[in-house]
Design an enzyme around this catalytic site. Structure first.
Site, short mmCIF file in Angstrom:
data_model
loop_
_atom_site.label_atom_id
_atom_site.label_comp_id
_atom_site.label_asym_id
_atom_site.label_seq_id
_atom_site.Cartn_x
_atom_site.Cartn_y
_atom_site.Cartn_z
N GLU A 201 -5.04 1.68 2.84
CA GLU A 201 -4.86 0.58 3.79
C GLU A 201 -4.97 1.09 5.22
OE1 GLU A 201 -2.50 -2.22 6.44
OE2 GLU A 201 -2.27 -0.07 6.05
N GLU A 202 -4.37 2.25 5.46
CA GLU A 202 -4.31 2.77 6.83
C GLU A 202 -5.67 3.26 7.32
OE1 GLU A 202 -1.87 2.16 8.50
OE2 GLU A 202 0.02 2.39 7.41
N GLU B 79 4.69 -5.71 3.90
CA GLU B 79 4.28 -4.80 4.97
C GLU B 79 5.46 -4.48 5.87
OE1 GLU B 79 2.40 -2.84 6.41
OE2 GLU B 79 0.44 -2.95 5.52
N ASP C 52 6.56 1.80 6.30
CA ASP C 52 5.17 1.32 6.23
C ASP C 52 4.32 2.21 5.33
OD1 ASP C 52 2.74 0.07 6.73
OD2 ASP C 52 2.39 1.26 8.54
N HIS D 59 0.84 -1.21 0.00
CA HIS D 59 0.00 0.00 0.00
C HIS D 59 0.87 1.25 0.00
CE1 HIS D 59 0.40 1.30 4.30
NE2 HIS D 59 0.58 0.02 4.54
#
Length: 301
Positions: free
Chosen positions: A124-125, A151, A91, A79
């Site tokens: 995603e977050e 990830e 991340d 992502h």
């Protein structure tokens, strides 16, 4: 990959889903894919989920490297959005840069058996919404037979394979045969599945997709913080994660996907990242009982 990441995150600022900063990162991903000769598409849609309050306008970036077969595809994904307070070099900027580097490396290889789908997922977050949009609405999802997800829950450390799909014996054998420095053990997953965490692979797993989920996790105090930046990101972690993903992708994309089905799970553990030992999970109880008998015999003696 690290040099690519420096360009993607040149401003070193947060870029959550829906923000102008995230559109800048998206445009750079698209430009790099075009530079490599791919024809990227942007999947746009409005997606809501109960995993986080509200909804998101999602913009997934997708590219496909055609294989020599027909039908099946292997997907590698990361992502590209961030949390509001982080530039997200680890991340999941490291995953995004690894995907772009792998896309570059594949240009010089003959087509593999299966199509390879590169998915740069958004949002995603904010509740795995990019993955949900792809899984629910994109026609490619029906052809994806294996997902490799990248990830991070920290900024350093080895890239560990911490989650697979069910009936994973063949997948573990593939991992053991493909990766030069494997880091994986069954205990990681037992810990992970008891935590209140999800990754994009959680969405695909619920759809029944086979998968291997990789992450590095040291330096967790910097996770989702302003110090998740290029300065603190460990180059060795980027290298290990990218090498693992590329090796697995090459092996899986040239393997008939029916061979990755197995009627049972494996228990597995790496020995110093040198070799991955695996055995049928059904052996665990007999082995444990035999060990108990041995310990009692030694104690009696």
């Amino acid at each position: 990959a690290h040099a690519l990441l420096g360009g993607l995150l040149a401003e070193n600022r947060p870029h959550p889903a829906g923000s102008a900063a995230n559109r800048v990162v998206e445009s750079r991903i698209v430009a790099r894919l075009r530079q490599l000769g791919y024809e990227p598409q942007v999947q746009q849609g409005f997606k809501c989920s109960t995993r986080a309050p509200g909804c998101s306008m999602v913009r997934n970036v997708i590219a496909v490297r055609p294989g020599r077969g027909t039908g099946d595809a292997v997907m590698i994904t990361a992502h590209y959005d961030s949390v509001p307070g982080s530039a997200a070099a680890a991340d999941d900027g490291a995953g995004v840069a690894s995907l772009l580097e792998i896309a570059d490396l594949l240009r010089d290889r003959k087509p593999l058996l299966h199509d390879i789908v590169f998915l740069f997922a958004d949002a995603e977050e904010s509740g795995l919404r990019g993955a949900m949009l792809f899984a629910d609405a994109h026609p490619l999802m029906a052809r994806v037979g294996l997902v490799v997800n990248l990830e991070a829950r920290g900024v350093s450390g080895p890239s560990a394979m911490f989650e697979t799909s069910a009936n994973n014996a063949a997948l573990i054998n593939l991992l053991a045969g493909a990766v030069a420095r494997p880091v994986a053990n069954s205990l990681l997953y037992e810990v992970y599945r008891r935590m209140p965490n999800d990754t994009d692979y959680s969405v695909y797993k619920r759809k029944g997709a086979r998968g291997l989920n990789f992450a590095f996790t040291r330096g967790a105090s910097l996770y989702h913080s302003a110090r998740d930046d290029l300065v603190h990101l460990d180059l060795a972690s980027v290298q290990h994660q990218g090498a693992n993903a590329f090796a697995v992708l090459l092996r899986a994309a040239d393997t008939p996907l029916a061979e990755l089905d197995a009627a049972g799970d494996a228990t597995y553990i790496d020995l110093g990242a040198r070799v991955l030992l695996a055995w049928p999970a059904a052996w665990n109880l007999p082995l444990a009982l035999a060990a108990l008998v041995l310990v009692l015999a030694l104690a009696a003696r």
